[in-house]
Each structure stands twice: as C-alpha cells, then as structure tokens.
Design a protein around this motif. Sequence first.
Motif, PDB file in Angstrom:
ATOM      1  N   LEU A  58       0.830  -1.202   0.000  1.00  0.00           N
ATOM      2  CA  LEU A  58       0.000   0.000   0.000  1.00  0.00           C
ATOM      3  C   LEU A  58       0.867   1.255   0.000  1.00  0.00           C
ATOM      4  CD1 LEU A  58      -2.778  -0.909   2.609  1.00  0.00           C
ATOM      5  CD2 LEU A  58      -2.887  -1.077   0.114  1.00  0.00           C
ATOM      6  N   TRP A  59       0.329   2.323  -0.566  1.00  0.00           N
ATOM      7  CA  TRP A  59       0.981   3.620  -0.503  1.00  0.00           C
ATOM      8  C   TRP A  59       0.673   4.255   0.840  1.00  0.00           C
ATOM      9  CZ3 TRP A  59       4.481   5.354  -3.944  1.00  0.00           C
ATOM     10  CH2 TRP A  59       4.580   4.665  -5.151  1.00  0.00           C
ATOM     11  N   ASP A  60       1.562   5.113   1.307  1.00  0.00           N
ATOM     12  CA  ASP A  60       1.436   5.721   2.624  1.00  0.00           C
ATOM     13  C   ASP A  60       1.975   7.149   2.545  1.00  0.00           C
ATOM     14  OD1 ASP A  60       1.103   6.068   5.377  1.00  0.00           O
ATOM     15  OD2 ASP A  60       2.354   4.361   5.941  1.00  0.00           O
ATOM     16  N   ILE A  61       1.764   7.924   3.622  1.00  0.00           N
ATOM     17  CA  ILE A  61       2.357   9.253   3.670  1.00  0.00           C
ATOM     18  C   ILE A  61       3.878   9.108   3.691  1.00  0.00           C
ATOM     19  CG2 ILE A  61       0.297  10.257   4.712  1.00  0.00           C
ATOM     20  CD1 ILE A  61       1.731  10.261   7.380  1.00  0.00           C
ATOM     21  N   THR A  62       4.596  10.195   3.681  1.00  0.00           N
ATOM     22  CA  THR A  62       6.037  10.204   3.441  1.00  0.00           C
ATOM     23  C   THR A  62       6.816   9.189   4.266  1.00  0.00           C
ATOM     24  OG1 THR A  62       5.843  12.556   2.905  1.00  0.00           O
ATOM     25  CG2 THR A  62       8.066  11.685   3.277  1.00  0.00           C
ATOM     26  N   CYS A  63       6.689   9.215   5.578  1.00  0.00           N
ATOM     27  CA  CYS A  63       7.384   8.229   6.401  1.00  0.00           C
ATOM     28  C   CYS A  63       6.839   8.237   7.811  1.00  0.00           C
ATOM     29  CB  CYS A  63       8.900   8.441   6.406  1.00  0.00           C
ATOM     30  SG  CYS A  63       9.484   9.818   7.407  1.00  0.00           S
ATOM     31  N   GLY A  64       7.230   7.253   8.584  1.00  0.00           N
ATOM     32  CA  GLY A  64       6.795   7.198   9.974  1.00  0.00           C
ATOM     33  C   GLY A  64       7.271   5.932  10.650  1.00  0.00           C
ATOM     34  N   GLY A  65       7.035   5.891  11.948  1.00  0.00           N
ATOM     35  CA  GLY A  65       7.411   4.716  12.719  1.00  0.00           C
ATOM     36  C   GLY A  65       7.318   4.990  14.204  1.00  0.00           C
ATOM     37  N   ALA A  66       7.708   4.018  14.975  1.00  0.00           N
ATOM     38  CA  ALA A  66       7.649   4.114  16.435  1.00  0.00           C
ATOM     39  C   ALA A  66       8.906   4.783  16.973  1.00  0.00           C
ATOM     40  CB  ALA A  66       7.512   2.716  17.037  1.00  0.00           C
ATOM     41  N   ALA A  67       8.713   5.605  18.000  1.00  0.00           N
ATOM     42  CA  ALA A  67       9.851   6.187  18.711  1.00  0.00           C
ATOM     43  C   ALA A  67      10.483   5.098  19.564  1.00  0.00           C
ATOM     44  CB  ALA A  67       9.391   7.353  19.576  1.00  0.00           C
ATOM     45  N   LYS A  68      11.776   4.929  19.444  1.00  0.00           N
ATOM     46  CA  LYS A  68      12.492   3.925  20.237  1.00  0.00           C
ATOM     47  C   LYS A  68      12.701   4.423  21.663  1.00  0.00           C
ATOM     48  CE  LYS A  68      14.945   1.926  16.318  1.00  0.00           C
ATOM     49  NZ  LYS A  68      16.250   1.589  15.746  1.00  0.00           N
ATOM     50  N   ALA A  69      13.029   3.500  22.550  1.00  0.00           N
ATOM     51  CA  ALA A  69      13.265   3.850  23.952  1.00  0.00           C
ATOM     52  C   ALA A  69      14.289   4.970  24.039  1.00  0.00           C
ATOM     53  CB  ALA A  69      13.734   2.633  24.736  1.00  0.00           C
ATOM     54  N   GLY A  70      13.954   6.013  24.798  1.00  0.00           N
ATOM     55  CA  GLY A  70      14.854   7.136  24.999  1.00  0.00           C
ATOM     56  C   GLY A  70      14.751   8.233  23.967  1.00  0.00           C
ATOM     57  N   GLU A  71      14.044   8.002  22.860  1.00  0.00           N
ATOM     58  CA  GLU A  71      13.936   8.992  21.800  1.00  0.00           C
ATOM     59  C   GLU A  71      12.781   9.957  22.053  1.00  0.00           C
ATOM     60  OE1 GLU A  71      15.349   7.406  17.464  1.00  0.00           O
ATOM     61  OE2 GLU A  71      13.387   6.730  18.135  1.00  0.00           O
ATOM     62  N   SER A  72      13.009  11.201  21.714  1.00  0.00           N
ATOM     63  CA  SER A  72      11.918  12.172  21.671  1.00  0.00           C
ATOM     64  C   SER A  72      11.205  12.008  20.332  1.00  0.00           C
ATOM     65  CB  SER A  72      12.469  13.589  21.793  1.00  0.00           C
ATOM     66  OG  SER A  72      13.202  13.931  20.621  1.00  0.00           O
ATOM     67  N   SER A  73      10.078  12.658  20.210  1.00  0.00           N
ATOM     68  CA  SER A  73       9.342  12.653  18.952  1.00  0.00           C
ATOM     69  C   SER A  73      10.207  13.197  17.816  1.00  0.00           C
ATOM     70  CB  SER A  73       8.072  13.497  19.118  1.00  0.00           C
ATOM     71  OG  SER A  73       7.391  13.657  17.917  1.00  0.00           O
ATOM     72  N   LYS A  74      10.901  14.307  18.065  1.00  0.00           N
ATOM     73  CA  LYS A  74      11.746  14.929  17.047  1.00  0.00           C
ATOM     74  C   LYS A  74      12.886  14.008  16.627  1.00  0.00           C
ATOM     75  CE  LYS A  74      10.909  19.592  18.721  1.00  0.00           C
ATOM     76  NZ  LYS A  74      11.503  20.855  19.135  1.00  0.00           N
ATOM     77  N   GLU A  75      13.505  13.362  17.605  1.00  0.00           N
ATOM     78  CA  GLU A  75      14.606  12.441  17.285  1.00  0.00           C
ATOM     79  C   GLU A  75      14.087  11.251  16.477  1.00  0.00           C
ATOM     80  OE1 GLU A  75      17.385  13.197  21.249  1.00  0.00           O
ATOM     81  OE2 GLU A  75      15.710  11.776  21.345  1.00  0.00           O
ATOM     82  N   ALA A  76      12.905  10.775  16.824  1.00  0.00           N
ATOM     83  CA  ALA A  76      12.344   9.614  16.129  1.00  0.00           C
ATOM     84  C   ALA A  76      12.022   9.934  14.675  1.00  0.00           C
ATOM     85  CB  ALA A  76      11.099   9.113  16.858  1.00  0.00           C
ATOM     86  N   ILE A  77      11.395  11.095  14.410  1.00  0.00           N
ATOM     87  CA  ILE A  77      11.040  11.399  13.021  1.00  0.00           C
ATOM     88  C   ILE A  77      12.283  11.689  12.193  1.00  0.00           C
ATOM     89  CG2 ILE A  77      10.553  13.884  13.216  1.00  0.00           C
ATOM     90  CD1 ILE A  77       8.642  11.196  11.162  1.00  0.00           C
ATOM     91  N   GLU A  78      13.284  12.311  12.798  1.00  0.00           N
ATOM     92  CA  GLU A  78      14.544  12.562  12.096  1.00  0.00           C
ATOM     93  C   GLU A  78      15.204  11.234  11.713  1.00  0.00           C
ATOM     94  OE1 GLU A  78      18.665  14.733  13.301  1.00  0.00           O
ATOM     95  OE2 GLU A  78      16.823  15.840  13.770  1.00  0.00           O
ATOM     96  N   ARG A  79      15.221  10.280  12.647  1.00  0.00           N
ATOM     97  CA  ARG A  79      15.802   8.960  12.379  1.00  0.00           C
ATOM     98  C   ARG A  79      15.006   8.222  11.301  1.00  0.00           C
ATOM     99  NH1 ARG A  79      13.873   4.504  13.844  1.00  0.00           N
ATOM    100  NH2 ARG A  79      12.745   5.322  15.647  1.00  0.00           N
TER     101      ARG A  79
END
Length: 171
Positions: A58-79
């Motif tokens: 399926l097609w999806d929006i640009t990207c995404g995923g779960a924030a890993k332990a210790g990550e902030s939201s910003k760090e997770a989306i950057e990764r």
Amino acid sequence: MEELDLYDENRIRTGKTYIRGDVMPEGTYRLIVHLCIFDDSGRLLIQQRQKSKSMGGLWDITCGGAAKAGESSKEAIERELGEELGINLDFSKKRPILTANFQHGFDDFYLIREDVDPRKLKLQKEEVEAARWASYEEVMDLIQKEKFVKYKKNFIKVLFDLNCDYRIVEI
C-alpha cells in the motif's frame, strides 16, 4: 527487536519499556511519529510499503514509525526519515502540526515543505518499495482503489489543508 518507551495517558514516560510486537501492559501507551513532505506545488511525497511489511504494497504518507526507547518525537522522526528515505533534516526546531490519540498511543504528525527528487532517495529496502509525488486527488483515488493505507479521507484532507495554512482557526 525494538525496545519502546511506555507512556501514561498524559504522555509522560513511565520509566518502563516493552518490546515492539509484545502485548502492551494495560493502561500504557506508545509514541508513533509521521511526516508529510509537501512540495511547492502542494503535492505530498508518498511511499509504497514493502510487501513483506504490515499493510504491504500500500501507498502511505512520506514516512513514519515508532519512537524507540529514549527517543523524543523529534529524534524519532529525524531517524525514520533518514532510515526510510535517506534524507537528513534537522527537526530540533520543528514541532508536530498535530497529535492524534489512538487506542495504544499518540501519533505525532509533522509537515514540512521541501522539494525532493524521488529518484535521488535512498530507499530502505526492508521498508520502502517506491516513492513519488502525489496530488490530493491522486491520494484520494489511491484510497478509493484501496491502494493507500486506510486513513480517513477527511484526515488526509486536513493534512493537505494544513500544508497550505498551519492555522486551525481563522483569526
């Protein structure tokens, strides 16, 4: 094996973690992040999920995923952006445009405007099959044909609307 932080209903880390795929303890939540990259023409960069993934093909929006332990939201989306599409952007001064609560957690949605050449992306082979630009009408057509992740049509419209104007209320 991904270790994720557990949050309470107020989005405060509990200090506990769990392994992705395991059953989450009752009354706990996780943090998911999403990014919509729009170009100057108002098109959304979309990705096709690998067939081996959940919602494969399926097609999806640009990207995404779960924030890993210790990550902030910003760090997770950057990764996630770096891993899935090979794009390195600094999110330290960016905030999610909205957060949607779901049964098991919090979905942070970031919107940015960036002209990206899909042919130059470094797609993560385990996650992403393809990427391309799509207009609102093209995304709606993919949803209608059941070729896009089953976001509510009105929610996709909100994302496209917010790309044009971040204000939620006219002042």
